[in-house]
Design an enzyme around this catalytic site. Structure first.
Site, PDB file in Angstrom:
ATOM      1  N   GLY A 261     -14.339  69.057 -44.366  1.00  0.00           N
ATOM      2  CA  GLY A 261     -13.156  69.229 -45.302  1.00  0.00           C
ATOM      3  C   GLY A 261     -12.124  68.060 -45.164  1.00  0.00           C
TER       4      GLY A 261
ATOM      5  N   GLY B 168     -21.445  66.156 -54.387  1.00  0.00           N
ATOM      6  CA  GLY B 168     -21.657  67.594 -54.581  1.00  0.00           C
ATOM      7  C   GLY B 168     -21.708  67.815 -56.170  1.00  0.00           C
TER       8      GLY B 168
ATOM      9  N   VAL C 238     -26.924  69.384 -53.072  1.00  0.00           N
ATOM     10  CA  VAL C 238     -26.446  69.706 -51.586  1.00  0.00           C
ATOM     11  C   VAL C 238     -27.569  68.918 -50.849  1.00  0.00           C
ATOM     12  CG1 VAL C 238     -25.788  71.202 -49.864  1.00  0.00           C
ATOM     13  CG2 VAL C 238     -25.311  71.806 -52.324  1.00  0.00           C
TER      14      VAL C 238
ATOM     15  N   ARG D 127       1.017  60.817 -40.054  1.00  0.00           N
ATOM     16  CA  ARG D 127       1.108  61.445 -41.578  1.00  0.00           C
ATOM     17  C   ARG D 127       1.713  62.903 -41.726  1.00  0.00           C
ATOM     18  NH1 ARG D 127      -2.937  62.629 -45.211  1.00  0.00           N
ATOM     19  NH2 ARG D 127      -3.383  64.031 -43.842  1.00  0.00           N
TER      20      ARG D 127
ATOM     21  N   TYR E 235      -6.638  47.587 -47.185  1.00  0.00           N
ATOM     22  CA  TYR E 235      -6.350  49.241 -46.858  1.00  0.00           C
ATOM     23  C   TYR E 235      -5.014  49.063 -46.912  1.00  0.00           C
ATOM     24  CZ  TYR E 235      -6.923  53.621 -44.810  1.00  0.00           C
ATOM     25  OH  TYR E 235      -6.916  55.096 -44.706  1.00  0.00           O
TER      26      TYR E 235
END
Length: 519
Positions: free
Chosen positions: A123, A251, A255, A375, A437
């Protein structure tokens, strides 16, 4: 006792910033509130009523707390919405397969019922990759129960690993063999092998094998149309690579359930140091020569003055280059000396070589690991704190750096009404280019943070596309990078991708809106 994962923000709850720490950080950005926003209890969040009643034979739950924690990834906009208790698009249910057969049965049921399925690893997506934004009933498929190293081949130095294995779980199982996958993204603790493969993740190491692609020997992939498994081979010229088709598919095609991964002997020798430069022009020239020298440092992070100050690596307005080398077979001090000699030839001031690590390098490492928690703390103070990354060839690096800093800085000023910080570091370097970045920090307005960041993000995507720099180097596409990806992707390839999607996922249930428009 295993630390509790945060349902709304990054990492574990025991490492989240306290209210006082949030206030102290907020004081660094003018215009923020005096106190942080309260963290909502997941029990107090109101979710929409689930529209699903899956068969009891399937490993599916509609528990509200589980649904809430699977609603978003971990981007800034995700954290802010979760903090506000804004979860109208929560999954109707969460599937927790424990075998590949469970995955097959879940996809069969979802296809017949027209239920959207979004694969979910740790996640940690920061691009809207695990968040469905449509109006169909949807299922979040959490793969973390498939977390075993099933087989180790010490002769070939490879292992067959289930896709739900989180980074630490994976490494713990191969360590007794004296081996390592040597893939350590910033999200290492909270992301899975399957997630790395599905997003073509980049690891911590700055040169040579920088992406997970380089470590794949073969993959096993479940689609609604069947199971695909490639052969274990060190290399093959037999037509287009099936693994390359599924790597980075996020996805949308199926999977990942397991993969044979190339391992390495665990390093025994390590050394690092830092080098300071007066400006980015000379520092960039030094880093380019290092990248093209064939010495392959494990770490080659160039921090611009703002990033160096933010991380505590320097407070003198200098650029800082963090260099590190490692080996499993021989001492590395000689190679580190070669690297620092190259840097010194470009005007770099090298830290003392005695000792394994210097203060600037240690400060950067600490800040790197702590930054996601910072953050979140700043988000509680209504600050805008987010990152985006890109890559381009060396002939355009200086132009991209200067233009992005200027134009994103101007966008922050326009959106927020005040100057913000736009800092940069090079995370990865190649013989032909680098990956800048960028970190953006600015004062937001309570209730408008997401809209403000979206405006800044739109400006970032526009300037990267105009300069011919990639929309992402290792954060993936998801839904947030779709506009930039549509511009970067060749149209004939888009036609082919849509055809593959239609063939493998005829019901259009897998992660609609990622990479291509939903059917």
């Amino acid at each position: 006792m295993t630390p509790e994962r945060s349902w709304w923000g990054w990492g574990t709850t025991d490492r989240a910033l306290s209210d006082d720490e949030c206030v102290a950080l907020g004081g660094l950005v003018p215009g923020l509130p005096d106190r942080p926003r309260a963290v909502p209890r997941v029990e107090d969040v109101t979710l929409p009523v689930s529209r699903l009643a899956p068969p009891s034979s399937l490993p599916v739950t509609t528990d509200p707390a589980v649904r809430a924690s699977h609603t978003y990834g971990k981007a800034y906009r995700d954290v802010v919405r979760a903090l506000s208790g804004d979860l109208p698009g929560a999954p109707d249910a969460v599937a927790c397969p424990v075998t590949e057969d469970d995955v097959v049965r879940l996809l069969d049921w979802a296809g017949s019922a027209g239920v959207v399925v979004v694969p979910f690893g740790g996640g940690s997506s920061v691009v809207g990759g695990v968040e469905y934004r449509g109006d169909r009933a949807w299922l979040s498929m959490d793969l973390t129960a498939l977390d075993r190293v099933l087989e180790v081949d010490p002769v070939s130095r490879a292992a067959r690993i289930q896709a739900g294995a989180l980074g630490p779980v994976l490494e713990e199982q191969v360590r007794p063999h004296g081996l390592t996958l040597r893939h350590f993204p910033q999200s290492f603790e909270f992301s899975t092998l399957g997630g790395w493969l599905a997003t073509r993740a980049g690891g911590h190491f700055a040169t040579l094998h920088t992406h997970i692609d380089d470590l794949v020997e073969s993959m096993r992939f479940v689609t609604p149309a069947g199971v695909s498994e490639s052969w274990r081979l060190p290399g093959s010229g037999a037509g287009p690579s099936p693994d390359r088709l599924f790597l980075g598919s996020e996805g949308t095609l199926g999977v990942v359930t397991e993969a044979w991964m190339r391992l390495q002997d665990r390093p025994r020798f390590k050394a690092s140091t830092s080098v300071t430069f007066r400006d980015m022009t000379t520092a960039t020239a030094a880093v380019r020569e290092i990248a093209q020298a064939g010495l392959y440092p494990a770490n080659c992070r160039l921090l611009d003055p703002g990033e160096a100050a933010l991380s505590g690596a320097s407070s003198s307005g200098e650029c800082v280059l963090v260099l590190g080398v490692e080996s499993a077979v021989h001492p590395v001090e000689g190679r580190l000396a070669e690297l620092t000699d190259l840097a010194h030839a470009h005007g770099g001031a090298v830290a003392a070589r005695a000792g394994a690590r210097d203060g600037a390098a240690e400060a950067w490492r600490s800040a790197f690991l702590r930054m996601p928690y910072v953050r979140d703390g700043m988000a509680r103070m209504s600050a805008i704190v987010e990152t985006f990354e890109t890559a381009c060839t060396w002939d355009r690096v200086e132009e991209v750096y200067a233009t992005v800093q200027a134009e994103i800085g101007a966008a922050v000023q326009e959106v927020t009404g005040a100057p913000g910080l736009v800092n940069c570091r090079f995370t990865h370097v190649y013989p032909d280019g680098a990956a800048p970045y960028l970190t953006v920090i600015a004062a937001g307005r309570l209730g408008s943070e997401v809209a403000m960041w979206d405006d800044v993000k739109t400006a970032a995507m526009e300037v990267l596309g105009r300069l011919g720099a990639t929309v992402t180097h290792h954060h993936a596409i998801g839904r947030d990078h779709r506009p930039g990806y549509d511009r970067q992707r060749p149209e004939p390839f888009a036609v082919a991708l849509r055809s593959v999607k239609a063939a493998l996922d005829p019901a259009g249930i897998l992660n609609p809106g990622v990479l291509i428009d939903p059917v």
